[in-house]
Design a protein around this motif. Structure first.
Motif, PDB file in Angstrom:
ATOM      1  N   PHE A   1       0.841  -1.197   0.000  1.00 63.36           N
ATOM      2  CA  PHE A   1       0.000   0.000   0.000  1.00 63.36           C
ATOM      3  C   PHE A   1       0.872   1.241   0.000  1.00 63.36           C
ATOM      4  O   PHE A   1       2.048   1.198   0.347  1.00 63.36           O
ATOM      5  N   TRP A   2       0.272   2.367  -0.436  1.00 64.28           N
ATOM      6  CA  TRP A   2       0.986   3.647  -0.462  1.00 64.28           C
ATOM      7  C   TRP A   2       0.686   4.415   0.813  1.00 64.28           C
ATOM      8  O   TRP A   2      -0.460   4.516   1.243  1.00 64.28           O
ATOM      9  N   LEU A   3       1.724   4.959   1.425  1.00 62.80           N
ATOM     10  CA  LEU A   3       1.569   5.689   2.686  1.00 62.80           C
ATOM     11  C   LEU A   3       1.084   7.110   2.420  1.00 62.80           C
ATOM     12  O   LEU A   3       1.459   7.728   1.433  1.00 62.80           O
ATOM     13  N   SER A   4       0.241   7.599   3.332  1.00 62.61           N
ATOM     14  CA  SER A   4      -0.145   9.010   3.243  1.00 62.61           C
ATOM     15  C   SER A   4       0.763   9.851   4.135  1.00 62.61           C
ATOM     16  O   SER A   4       0.930  11.041   3.915  1.00 62.61           O
ATOM     17  N   ASN A   5       1.343   9.235   5.169  1.00 61.17           N
ATOM     18  CA  ASN A   5       2.399   9.880   5.964  1.00 61.17           C
ATOM     19  C   ASN A   5       3.498   8.839   6.186  1.00 61.17           C
ATOM     20  O   ASN A   5       3.310   7.657   5.924  1.00 61.17           O
ATOM     21  N   GLY A   6       4.636   9.218   6.658  1.00 54.12           N
ATOM     22  CA  GLY A   6       5.779   8.314   6.773  1.00 54.12           C
ATOM     23  C   GLY A   6       5.695   7.328   7.914  1.00 54.12           C
ATOM     24  O   GLY A   6       6.556   6.472   8.056  1.00 54.12           O
ATOM     25  N   GLN A   7       4.651   7.391   8.782  1.00 50.82           N
ATOM     26  CA  GLN A   7       4.571   6.586   9.990  1.00 50.82           C
ATOM     27  C   GLN A   7       3.709   5.335   9.846  1.00 50.82           C
ATOM     28  O   GLN A   7       3.793   4.441  10.677  1.00 50.82           O
ATOM     29  N   GLU A   8       2.861   5.240   8.855  1.00 47.12           N
ATOM     30  CA  GLU A   8       1.885   4.154   8.752  1.00 47.12           C
ATOM     31  C   GLU A   8       2.540   2.799   8.515  1.00 47.12           C
ATOM     32  O   GLU A   8       3.541   2.701   7.826  1.00 47.12           O
ATOM     33  N   VAL A   9       1.915   1.758   9.112  1.00 44.57           N
ATOM     34  CA  VAL A   9       2.357   0.387   8.892  1.00 44.57           C
ATOM     35  C   VAL A   9       1.180  -0.511   8.519  1.00 44.57           C
ATOM     36  O   VAL A   9       1.379  -1.671   8.172  1.00 44.57           O
ATOM     37  N   LEU A  10      -0.050   0.001   8.600  1.00 40.99           N
ATOM     38  CA  LEU A  10      -1.257  -0.772   8.289  1.00 40.99           C
ATOM     39  C   LEU A  10      -1.999  -0.107   7.138  1.00 40.99           C
ATOM     40  O   LEU A  10      -2.055   1.121   7.033  1.00 40.99           O
TER      41      LEU A  10
ATOM     42  N   GLU B   1      -8.602   0.604   7.678  1.00 40.75           N
ATOM     43  CA  GLU B   1      -9.223   0.662   9.006  1.00 40.75           C
ATOM     44  C   GLU B   1      -9.474  -0.739   9.547  1.00 40.75           C
ATOM     45  O   GLU B   1      -9.366  -0.969  10.750  1.00 40.75           O
ATOM     46  N   GLU B   2      -9.823  -1.684   8.670  1.00 42.86           N
ATOM     47  CA  GLU B   2     -10.059  -3.065   9.126  1.00 42.86           C
ATOM     48  C   GLU B   2      -8.787  -3.655   9.733  1.00 42.86           C
ATOM     49  O   GLU B   2      -8.815  -4.297  10.793  1.00 42.86           O
ATOM     50  N   CYS B   3      -7.641  -3.452   9.052  1.00 43.30           N
ATOM     51  CA  CYS B   3      -6.365  -3.968   9.565  1.00 43.30           C
ATOM     52  C   CYS B   3      -6.008  -3.279  10.881  1.00 43.30           C
ATOM     53  O   CYS B   3      -5.470  -3.916  11.790  1.00 43.30           O
ATOM     54  N   LYS B   4      -6.324  -1.979  10.988  1.00 41.04           N
ATOM     55  CA  LYS B   4      -6.049  -1.269  12.238  1.00 41.04           C
ATOM     56  C   LYS B   4      -6.888  -1.833  13.380  1.00 41.04           C
ATOM     57  O   LYS B   4      -6.409  -1.993  14.507  1.00 41.04           O
ATOM     58  N   ALA B   5      -8.164  -2.173  13.115  1.00 43.47           N
ATOM     59  CA  ALA B   5      -9.036  -2.752  14.143  1.00 43.47           C
ATOM     60  C   ALA B   5      -8.528  -4.128  14.566  1.00 43.47           C
ATOM     61  O   ALA B   5      -8.492  -4.454  15.769  1.00 43.47           O
ATOM     62  N   ILE B   6      -8.108  -4.941  13.590  1.00 40.86           N
ATOM     63  CA  ILE B   6      -7.568  -6.282  13.906  1.00 40.86           C
ATOM     64  C   ILE B   6      -6.311  -6.144  14.759  1.00 40.86           C
ATOM     65  O   ILE B   6      -6.129  -6.865  15.755  1.00 40.86           O
ATOM     66  N   ASN B   7      -5.451  -5.220  14.419  1.00 42.32           N
ATOM     67  CA  ASN B   7      -4.208  -4.998  15.165  1.00 42.32           C
ATOM     68  C   ASN B   7      -4.516  -4.563  16.603  1.00 42.32           C
ATOM     69  O   ASN B   7      -3.878  -5.042  17.559  1.00 42.32           O
TER      70      ASN B   7
END
Length: 190
Positions: free
Chosen positions: A150-159, A162-168
């Motif tokens: 996936f393409w990052l919108s900021n340099g900090q993202e790893v997921l 939103e679904e992956c963020k909820a699972i994490n």
């Protein structure tokens, strides 16, 4: 007296060139014919050693002549190449970056100067980055949860979503809960 003992002398044709020239002479005596004296073992050994020395000398002369011919050929080819290239070792080339003509110092040289080489490498790197990113500011990453790129919108993202963020989040909460439970159970057992 020698004429009475000798019936005839046969001289054969010479074989070989100057240093190796040999000629056989047969002497036929009256009453016994041709007589060959047997050689002793020392004479046979000496003849073998001499033949080996002669063969070694011949091989050495042959390799020396071959080296001389090769050196002469290389010198002639080098002189022709230098004459064809106006006194330079290699033919004139065109720089891949700036398009100027130049005489290279080596067979693999592609650029007229180190500056052109650095500029070309930097331009290639930039082109590769933009081709990889497209219109994106940051590089592409793979999601920690689902493994999709996936393409990052900021340099900090790893997921990636939103679904992956909820699972994490759920996985972290469960891990925290189980760690606290095991600590509580260990405290009660003591």
């Amino acid at each position: 007296m020698a004429c009475e003992l000798i019936d005839k002398i046969v001289v054969h044709e010479a074989v070989g060139k100057k240093p190796n020239r040999q000629q056989q002479v047969d002497i036929y005596y009256n009453f016994i014919g041709q007589f060959n004296l047997p050689l002793t073992e020392e004479e046979i050994e000496a003849a073998k050693v001499e033949a080996e020395k002669q063969a070694a000398k011949k091989a050495k002369r042959k390799t020396e002549r071959q080296r001389e011919r090769n050196a002469a050929f290389r010198a002639k080819a080098k002189a022709e190449r230098w004459a064809a290239n106006e006194g330079h070792k290699f033919a004139k080339r065109v720089c891949e970056h700036c398009g100027k003509e130049y005489y290279p110092n080596g067979n693999k040289q592609k650029f007229c100067s180190p500056e052109c080489k650095k500029e070309h490498q930097r331009a290639e790197l930039e082109q590769k980055r933009f081709a990889e990113k497209g219109n994106h500011t940051f590089r592409q990453k793979t999601c920690k949860i689902c493994g999709k790129p996936f393409w990052l919108s900021n340099g900090q993202e790893v997921l990636c979503s939103e679904e992956c963020k909820a699972i994490n989040r759920r996985q972290k909460q469960l891990a925290y809960y189980h760690r606290k439970q095991s600590e509580q159970n260990a405290g009660e057992a003591i």
